[in-house]
Design a protein around this motif. Structure first.
Motif, mmCIF file in Angstrom:
data_model
loop_
_atom_site.group_PDB
_atom_site.id
_atom_site.type_symbol
_atom_site.label_atom_id
_atom_site.label_comp_id
_atom_site.label_asym_id
_atom_site.label_seq_id
_atom_site.Cartn_x
_atom_site.Cartn_y
_atom_site.Cartn_z
ATOM 1 N N SER A 226 0.834 -1.205 0.000
ATOM 2 C CA SER A 226 0.000 0.000 0.000
ATOM 3 C C SER A 226 0.863 1.248 0.000
ATOM 4 O O SER A 226 0.513 2.264 -0.632
ATOM 5 C CB SER A 226 -0.923 -0.014 1.223
ATOM 6 N N THR A 227 1.987 1.190 0.707
ATOM 7 C CA THR A 227 2.916 2.328 0.694
ATOM 8 C C THR A 227 3.458 2.563 -0.703
ATOM 9 O O THR A 227 3.532 3.704 -1.190
ATOM 10 C CB THR A 227 4.064 2.071 1.678
ATOM 11 N N LEU A 228 3.827 1.486 -1.397
ATOM 12 C CA LEU A 228 4.345 1.613 -2.760
ATOM 13 C C LEU A 228 3.270 2.111 -3.719
ATOM 14 O O LEU A 228 3.566 2.864 -4.657
ATOM 15 C CB LEU A 228 4.881 0.261 -3.233
ATOM 16 N N ASN A 453 4.566 -6.496 18.445
ATOM 17 C CA ASN A 453 5.718 -7.339 18.773
ATOM 18 C C ASN A 453 6.405 -7.903 17.537
ATOM 19 O O ASN A 453 7.368 -8.665 17.656
ATOM 20 C CB ASN A 453 5.295 -8.489 19.700
ATOM 21 N N GLU A 454 5.911 -7.543 16.336
ATOM 22 C CA GLU A 454 6.528 -7.983 15.095
ATOM 23 C C GLU A 454 7.266 -6.801 14.465
ATOM 24 O O GLU A 454 6.661 -5.789 14.113
ATOM 25 C CB GLU A 454 5.464 -8.518 14.125
ATOM 26 N N GLU A 455 8.597 -6.945 14.325
ATOM 27 C CA GLU A 455 9.401 -5.852 13.772
ATOM 28 C C GLU A 455 8.988 -5.522 12.343
ATOM 29 O O GLU A 455 8.969 -4.359 11.929
ATOM 30 C CB GLU A 455 10.892 -6.237 13.807
ATOM 31 N N SER A 456 8.628 -6.561 11.549
ATOM 32 C CA SER A 456 8.251 -6.317 10.155
ATOM 33 C C SER A 456 7.007 -5.456 10.067
ATOM 34 O O SER A 456 6.884 -4.589 9.186
ATOM 35 C CB SER A 456 8.038 -7.644 9.437
ATOM 36 N N ILE A 457 6.061 -5.667 10.980
ATOM 37 C CA ILE A 457 4.839 -4.865 10.964
ATOM 38 C C ILE A 457 5.137 -3.441 11.407
ATOM 39 O O ILE A 457 4.580 -2.472 10.849
ATOM 40 C CB ILE A 457 3.773 -5.517 11.859
ATOM 41 N N LEU A 458 6.018 -3.273 12.385
ATOM 42 C CA LEU A 458 6.399 -1.925 12.817
ATOM 43 C C LEU A 458 7.012 -1.136 11.657
ATOM 44 O O LEU A 458 6.672 0.027 11.427
ATOM 45 C CB LEU A 458 7.373 -2.007 13.992
ATOM 46 N N HIS A 459 7.911 -1.773 10.900
ATOM 47 C CA HIS A 459 8.540 -1.092 9.774
ATOM 48 C C HIS A 459 7.501 -0.766 8.693
ATOM 49 O O HIS A 459 7.519 0.347 8.122
ATOM 50 C CB HIS A 459 9.646 -1.970 9.177
ATOM 51 N N SER A 460 6.602 -1.705 8.420
ATOM 52 C CA SER A 460 5.595 -1.477 7.390
ATOM 53 C C SER A 460 4.633 -0.364 7.795
ATOM 54 O O SER A 460 4.280 0.505 6.983
ATOM 55 C CB SER A 460 4.816 -2.760 7.122
ATOM 56 N N MET A 461 4.181 -0.390 9.044
ATOM 57 C CA MET A 461 3.263 0.637 9.520
ATOM 58 C C MET A 461 3.933 2.005 9.544
ATOM 59 O O MET A 461 3.335 3.028 9.157
ATOM 60 C CB MET A 461 2.747 0.278 10.921
ATOM 61 N N ALA A 462 5.204 2.042 9.945
ATOM 62 C CA ALA A 462 5.929 3.304 9.967
ATOM 63 C C ALA A 462 6.096 3.874 8.562
ATOM 64 O O ALA A 462 5.975 5.087 8.339
ATOM 65 C CB ALA A 462 7.293 3.103 10.624
ATOM 66 N N ALA A 463 6.350 3.003 7.597
ATOM 67 C CA ALA A 463 6.500 3.469 6.216
ATOM 68 C C ALA A 463 5.188 4.040 5.690
ATOM 69 O O ALA A 463 5.172 5.099 5.041
ATOM 70 C CB ALA A 463 6.967 2.310 5.340
ATOM 71 N N LEU A 464 4.046 3.352 5.934
ATOM 72 C CA LEU A 464 2.761 3.821 5.424
ATOM 73 C C LEU A 464 2.342 5.119 6.104
ATOM 74 O O LEU A 464 1.971 6.099 5.435
ATOM 75 C CB LEU A 464 1.697 2.748 5.632
#
Length: 564
Positions: A226-228, A453-464
């Motif tokens: 979604s960010t892309l 608690n999932e680093e991948s979700i934190l990075h994805s949410m931060a990007a969006l």
């Protein structure tokens, strides 16, 4: 001179009414007729006595049998009735199986009551065998000790009764045996049921765990894609991103539908009926699908009556309406979608109209079956497994609300559901808020805290969220969030429900609000259990299920920030 004997004859003749020669001559025919009648009657009774089917006898209480008819002799196995004319001693020894004791009882009963009727006993035959008989005995009152008796052979009846009793005993035994077999079978069925319930429980736990583990990476991927999609990319890359988005969206719908229909088939979903404001129900849906309709080149219109409330389960009804809106946007090439509510007496009809290709008349019922799909229009690009309307049908059954569909080929379709109106009217957000554009405003510059608690979700949410212009702070738990914020107050908290070390989003939110006050929050989770839903209802926090839809996330954040 007359002789004395002549005098006696005259006296007897006078007594009989034949005193004179003329009198004798006149009465003789009548007397003869009377005598003939008596003889005829005697012969008739004699014939009946000798040819009767049942046994007849005459006996003395002091001497024994005086007379017996042939039927009684044959009944006892004798050819001549004279053979059965026994004395009292012979009666006790040769006739009554009960012997002297039974004979004594019979005599006492006759003396006391003058008769014995319906008396059943057993008599001994000539060959030593026994027969069962029914006796009626009458003691003649004018003759000392004279008894007349009638005997009927009831051996066949007694034997039939005995056979019937034997059959009943056998039947009871068979029933008892069958009952024991059924009890054993029921025990086996109970054990099988318990095993099946245990297996279902294990499967439910597995599905819950599997759904959480599967939805976590899917959620991260959806957020990144979604960010892309919102970035300016070359045409070739944009095509790849769109195809990835459609693939992830299809995987999400497939997984979500499979999990939900599994819960519905297990009757694991129960309706929680409450009074719901219509605005509160429809405004978030309209905000969520406004961006969906815009991205599909469609116009979303809304017609919501003001100050109405319904009695329903808001979560389940929202699931139905979301399916209607999703299908309308998917199967409509051009034109628009209308979300409307129309009052119908004591019920409210919620309708979703589209200007799509329509549904053939012979498929209007089939579309509610599992794995039924319409491969037309935009849906051909992202086929599901055809479970959406099957889920709608099951949920409508739980809510006891009828679902209807009308359609015309080439003109569009209308899906509707009727729900009961509530007596009270609850205040809710105004319908005009639906038409508010869901662009970056009011998001740019807002400080948002994301806990997962999932680093991948934190990075994805931060990007969006960063692409939407937000200041994003991420953390894996409440303690880390307090350190990362360093005294700065977040404007909205987005927190995952299941965190590490047994911590939940509810406990994390409670701890954060001790530091920063009553900050608006959104709970994000892959857990679709009723336990999770009830926990969130108790703290009044909106819920977003993973994978998070960016359009819905933007709408929820905009509503929360507009209220700040």
């Amino acid at each position: 001179m007359a002789k004395p004997s002549d005098q006696r004859h005259e006296a007897l003749a006078g007594l009989l009414g034949l005193g004179t020669h003329s009198a004798r001559k006149s009465h003789y025919p009548e007397l003869l007729a009377r005598l003939e009648e008596l003889e005829t009657e005697r012969n008739r009774y004699k014939w009946l006595f000798e040819h009767a089917v049942h046994g007849i006898f005459q006996a003395s209480l002091y001497e024994g049998l005086r007379a017996a008819n042939p039927a009684l002799a044959r009944m006892l196995g004798y050819s001549d009735p004279h053979e059965v004319l026994w004395t009292l001693t012979d009666l006790a020894n040769h006739l009554f199986v009960g012997g002297e004791a039974e004979l004594r009882v019979i005599r006492d009963q006759l003396r006391e009551h003058g008769g014995l009727f319906g008396y059943e006993t057993r008599l001994r035959r000539k060959d030593g065998s026994h027969i069962d008989v029914l006796m009626n005995l009458l003691l003649k009152p004018d003759e000392d000790g004279l008894v007349e008796g009638f005997v009927a052979d009831i051996t066949e009846r007694i034997q039939a009764q005995q056979r019937l009793q034997t059959l009943n005993d056998e039947l009871e035994q068979r029933v008892a045996e069958r009952t024991r077999e059924l009890e054993a079978l029921n025990q086996q069925l109970r054990e099988a049921r318990d095993a099946a319930e245990a297996a279902n429980l294990s499967k439910d736990k597995y599905l819950a765990a599997a759904s959480h583990d599967l939805l976590q990476p899917l959620n991260a991927a959806r957020l990144l894609v979604s960010t892309l999609r919102e970035r300016p990319l070359p045409e070739a890359e944009r095509t790849l991103v769109e195809r990835t988005h459609l693939a992830l969206e299809g995987a999400e719908e497939l997984l979500t539908d499979l999990l939900e229909i599994s819960k519905l088939d297990q009757s694991a979903i129960k309706a929680d009926i409450d009074t719901v404001c219509v605005d509160e129900l429809l405004v978030p849906l309209a905000s969520e699908f406004q961006s969906v309709a815009q991205s599909a080149g469609l116009q979303l219109r809304v017609r919501i009556p003001k100050q109405l409330a319904v009695r329903t389960d808001m979560r389940l009804l929202t699931r139905i309406l979301r399916n209607f809106l999703s299908n309308a946007c998917r199967y409509t090439e051009r034109g628009g979608v209308l979300l409307a509510a129309r009052r119908r007496g004591t019920r409210l009809r919620l309708e979703v109209w589209d200007t799509g290709m329509g549904i053939p008349a012979d498929q209007l019922q089939a579309i509610f079956l599992e794995f039924s799909r319409l491969d037309s229009g935009r849906a051909a690009e992202r086929k599901g497994v055809g479970l959406g309307l099957a889920i709608v049908d099951r949920i409508a059954g739980i809510l006891d609300c009828p679902v209807q569909v009308r359609s015309q080929l080439g003109r569009g379709s209308v899906f509707s559901i009727e729900v009961p109106l509530a007596q009270t009217v609850l205040p809710g957000p105004r319908a005009e808020a639906v038409l508010r554009p869901v662009t970056g405003d009011p998001l740019p510059g807002r400080r948002l805290l994301v806990i997962d608690n999932e680093e991948s979700i934190l990075h994805s949410m931060a990007a969006l969220l960063g692409q939407w212009g937000c200041e994003v702070v991420t953390a894996v738990d409440a303690a880390t969030a307090v350190r990362e914020l360093d005294g700065r107050v977040p404007e909205v908290i987005l927190v995952d429900y299941h965190l590490d070390h047994g911590e939940t989003g509810c406990t994390a939110l409670k701890e954060l609000r001790k530091h920063f006050g009553q900050v608006p929050a959104v709970m994000i989770t892959a857990d679709r259990s009723d336990e999770c839903r009830r926990a969130l209802q108790s703290i009044g926090v909106p819920l977003l299920n993973k994978p998070v839809k960016p359009g819905k996330l933007r709408a929820v954040l905009s509503q929360l920030l507009n209220g700040v």
